[in-house]
Design a protein around this motif. Sequence first.
Motif, PDB file in Angstrom:
ATOM      1  N   THR A 267      -6.686  -4.635   3.879  1.00 44.33           N
ATOM      2  CA  THR A 267      -6.200  -5.867   3.224  1.00 44.33           C
ATOM      3  C   THR A 267      -4.836  -5.658   2.572  1.00 44.33           C
ATOM      4  N   MET A 268      -3.885  -5.156   3.351  1.00 44.76           N
ATOM      5  CA  MET A 268      -2.585  -4.777   2.799  1.00 44.76           C
ATOM      6  C   MET A 268      -1.765  -5.971   2.328  1.00 44.76           C
ATOM      7  N   ALA A 269      -1.705  -7.039   3.129  1.00 46.07           N
ATOM      8  CA  ALA A 269      -0.831  -8.164   2.798  1.00 46.07           C
ATOM      9  C   ALA A 269      -1.254  -8.827   1.486  1.00 46.07           C
ATOM     10  N   LEU A 270      -2.552  -8.965   1.288  1.00 52.29           N
ATOM     11  CA  LEU A 270      -3.028  -9.599   0.063  1.00 52.29           C
ATOM     12  C   LEU A 270      -2.578  -8.822  -1.164  1.00 52.29           C
ATOM     13  N   TRP A 271      -2.633  -7.491  -1.087  1.00 49.46           N
ATOM     14  CA  TRP A 271      -2.269  -6.688  -2.259  1.00 49.46           C
ATOM     15  C   TRP A 271      -0.796  -6.882  -2.618  1.00 49.46           C
ATOM     16  N   GLU A 272       0.039  -7.170  -1.636  1.00 59.22           N
ATOM     17  CA  GLU A 272       1.439  -7.463  -1.944  1.00 59.22           C
ATOM     18  C   GLU A 272       1.564  -8.770  -2.718  1.00 59.22           C
ATOM     19  N   ALA A 315       7.781  -4.527 -12.268  1.00 58.37           N
ATOM     20  CA  ALA A 315       8.083  -4.703 -10.851  1.00 58.37           C
ATOM     21  C   ALA A 315       8.242  -3.366 -10.141  1.00 58.37           C
ATOM     22  N   GLY A 316       8.844  -2.405 -10.790  1.00 61.75           N
ATOM     23  CA  GLY A 316       9.041  -1.102 -10.161  1.00 61.75           C
ATOM     24  C   GLY A 316       7.727  -0.398  -9.881  1.00 61.75           C
ATOM     25  N   THR A 317       6.829  -0.426 -10.868  1.00 59.79           N
ATOM     26  CA  THR A 317       5.510   0.184 -10.665  1.00 59.79           C
ATOM     27  C   THR A 317       4.761  -0.529  -9.553  1.00 59.79           C
ATOM     28  N   ALA A 318       4.846  -1.858  -9.530  1.00 54.96           N
ATOM     29  CA  ALA A 318       4.158  -2.622  -8.489  1.00 54.96           C
ATOM     30  C   ALA A 318       4.647  -2.223  -7.102  1.00 54.96           C
ATOM     31  N   ARG A 319       5.960  -2.076  -6.951  1.00 56.94           N
ATOM     32  CA  ARG A 319       6.490  -1.670  -5.643  1.00 56.94           C
ATOM     33  C   ARG A 319       6.011  -0.283  -5.257  1.00 56.94           C
ATOM     34  N   ARG A 320       5.933   0.619  -6.221  1.00 55.98           N
ATOM     35  CA  ARG A 320       5.476   1.979  -5.918  1.00 55.98           C
ATOM     36  C   ARG A 320       4.006   1.983  -5.503  1.00 55.98           C
ATOM     37  N   VAL A 321       3.193   1.129  -6.117  1.00 54.32           N
ATOM     38  CA  VAL A 321       1.781   1.030  -5.710  1.00 54.32           C
ATOM     39  C   VAL A 321       1.681   0.566  -4.265  1.00 54.32           C
ATOM     40  N   ILE A 322       2.451  -0.459  -3.909  1.00 57.91           N
ATOM     41  CA  ILE A 322       2.412  -0.971  -2.534  1.00 57.91           C
ATOM     42  C   ILE A 322       2.898   0.090  -1.557  1.00 57.91           C
ATOM     43  N   GLU A 323       3.950   0.818  -1.909  1.00 59.69           N
ATOM     44  CA  GLU A 323       4.438   1.901  -1.044  1.00 59.69           C
ATOM     45  C   GLU A 323       3.384   2.991  -0.898  1.00 59.69           C
ATOM     46  N   ALA A 324       2.691   3.312  -1.988  1.00 58.72           N
ATOM     47  CA  ALA A 324       1.640   4.330  -1.927  1.00 58.72           C
ATOM     48  C   ALA A 324       0.487   3.863  -1.045  1.00 58.72           C
ATOM     49  N   ARG A 325       0.122   2.591  -1.138  1.00 59.04           N
ATOM     50  CA  ARG A 325      -0.937   2.062  -0.274  1.00 59.04           C
ATOM     51  C   ARG A 325      -0.543   2.168   1.199  1.00 59.04           C
ATOM     52  N   GLN A 326       0.715   1.909   1.492  1.00 53.95           N
ATOM     53  CA  GLN A 326       1.184   2.018   2.872  1.00 53.95           C
ATOM     54  C   GLN A 326       1.091   3.466   3.353  1.00 53.95           C
ATOM     55  N   GLN A 327       1.413   4.409   2.481  1.00 51.08           N
ATOM     56  CA  GLN A 327       1.287   5.826   2.832  1.00 51.08           C
ATOM     57  C   GLN A 327      -0.175   6.200   3.069  1.00 51.08           C
ATOM     58  N   LEU A 340     -11.033  -0.930   9.875  1.00 49.87           N
ATOM     59  CA  LEU A 340     -11.549  -2.238  10.268  1.00 49.87           C
ATOM     60  C   LEU A 340     -10.582  -3.329   9.808  1.00 49.87           C
ATOM     61  N   MET A 341     -10.426  -4.342  10.634  1.00 53.40           N
ATOM     62  CA  MET A 341      -9.510  -5.435  10.344  1.00 53.40           C
ATOM     63  C   MET A 341     -10.093  -6.336   9.259  1.00 53.40           C
ATOM     64  N   GLY A 342      -9.286  -6.659   8.245  1.00 53.84           N
ATOM     65  CA  GLY A 342      -9.763  -7.538   7.196  1.00 53.84           C
ATOM     66  C   GLY A 342      -8.639  -7.960   6.276  1.00 53.84           C
ATOM     67  N   THR A 343      -8.784  -9.146   5.654  1.00 55.80           N
ATOM     68  CA  THR A 343      -7.706  -9.689   4.829  1.00 55.80           C
ATOM     69  C   THR A 343      -8.172 -10.288   3.507  1.00 55.80           C
ATOM     70  N   ASP A 344      -9.471 -10.423   3.292  1.00 53.64           N
ATOM     71  CA  ASP A 344     -10.023 -11.039   2.082  1.00 53.64           C
ATOM     72  C   ASP A 344      -9.806 -12.553   2.045  1.00 53.64           C
ATOM     73  N   ALA A 345      -9.696 -13.181   3.208  1.00 58.40           N
ATOM     74  CA  ALA A 345      -9.551 -14.644   3.245  1.00 58.40           C
ATOM     75  C   ALA A 345     -10.900 -15.311   3.003  1.00 58.40           C
ATOM     76  N   PRO A 361       1.960  -6.666  10.718  1.00 62.68           N
ATOM     77  CA  PRO A 361       3.184  -5.882  10.487  1.00 62.68           C
ATOM     78  C   PRO A 361       2.950  -4.668   9.596  1.00 62.68           C
ATOM     79  N   ARG A 362       2.053  -4.771   8.642  1.00 60.42           N
ATOM     80  CA  ARG A 362       1.759  -3.610   7.784  1.00 60.42           C
ATOM     81  C   ARG A 362       1.060  -2.512   8.575  1.00 60.42           C
ATOM     82  N   MET A 363       0.207  -2.906   9.508  1.00 60.14           N
ATOM     83  CA  MET A 363      -0.477  -1.920  10.337  1.00 60.14           C
ATOM     84  C   MET A 363       0.494  -1.255  11.305  1.00 60.14           C
ATOM     85  N   ARG A 364       1.430  -2.040  11.838  1.00 63.91           N
ATOM     86  CA  ARG A 364       2.463  -1.456  12.705  1.00 63.91           C
ATOM     87  C   ARG A 364       3.303  -0.457  11.913  1.00 63.91           C
TER      88      ARG A 364
END
Length: 448
Positions: A267-272, A315-327, A340-345, A361-364
């Motif tokens: 659920t990467m997009a939602l966390w952004e 904002a800086g901490t938030a961006r670092r969390v999202i970058e860490a999730r991507q890693q 597994l595919m999921g988005t929390d919709a 795009p986040r998965m790519r």
Amino acid sequence: MKLIRLCRAISAAALLLGAVLPPAACAQSADGVTAFENVTVIPMDTERSLPGHTVLVQGDRIIAVGPSASVAVPGGARRVDGRGKYLVPGLAEMHGHVPPPSAPAQNTEDVLFLYLASGITTVRGMLGAPGQLELRRRTAQGELLGPTLYLAGPSFNGNSVNTVDDAVRMVREQRAQGWDLLKIHPGLTRAEYDAMARTAAQEGLRFGGHVPEEVGLMHALRMGQETFDHADGYVEYAAGEDVSLDAAKLDSAVRMTREAGAWVVPTMALWEVLYVTLPLDSLLAYPELRYVSPQSVQAWVNAYNQRRADPQYDAGTARRVIEARQQVLAALHRNGSRILMGTDAPQQFSVPGFSLHREFPRMRAAGMSPYEIIATGTRNVGDYFQRNDAFGTIAVGRRADLLLLDADPLADVANLQRIAGVMARGRWLPADEIRTRLEAIAARHPRP
């Protein structure tokens, strides 16, 4: 009738042996068949395409798959011209939600159809409400048009569980009621969590969701938590105060995830959205918002602005969390963990069905190929649910959940949006019917 029963038995045996084409006599004897003719089949068992194939469906099952010259289409069958098109298994939303019984009936019907309109034929609902199991039954029996539902019961959290006895009682109650799995939210103590996990194992119930703070990722893995939704617990375990990831700890968590056979629903997009790292203007430009009430959209805007205005928001901490999730996602994928595919919709700016395409795009970016992304919503889901039913690939005996596309999704995963039709449990929805129903939903939500 005897011949049809014999064909079904042969097809079942063929499935066990890995065959893709049953005897032609079976196709010739079938009634009420749908035939996808001269289509390129992407079976999703391996990364391959099978051009010039025909797929036959009877009832809610695939009964034949093979080269078009070898598959006999019975007279009276519905014929779907697949020339220039691609047939893939239906997709899944593995962290979705469906309205509770108290919701207006029209809203429930619309949400279920929005999933189908994007090719989602399976939804794992991750927050049950009393009476919701009737919705599962109605969709399964065709009384209500929607995807196949697998439902978690009401959640285990700091409010619903206050003692070890509460945890044990809730597991046994939900097992007796017939829920498909248990949903974990924050707030459980380790003793309560362990009591839940041990009782779930005794009752044969799977459980997944969040990782309570007192429990922690590694202990949850040891106790048999099956899915880690929102990739919960990984950044908390592997990151320091500055949210930079400790490579050794991340490797340890990823290795243990794979060894435990656990699954991750990112659920990467939602966390952004929740971390306010996407501009509000870009969110409001999503065309799929026309299928959501203006009141809901305004509530999402208010929540976004409240988080951004919170004195503790950085904002800086938030961006670092999202970058860490991507890693984390990249590391999980790189090391062979099961995703597994999921988005929390439906969730803030995550419209059912359409939200999957925000996730791709986040998965790519995490290094996943189009085939690997599609597998998270098809073959992987079939593997997860294999004790419930056979689906997630295109093969004889599999549930007839299919997505017909106008372009090759293995060339570009965005082609999953180019839908020529959707089949859910054998029910065929051509593109023109999907468009008509979507326009009716949009008309119910006129913009100011």
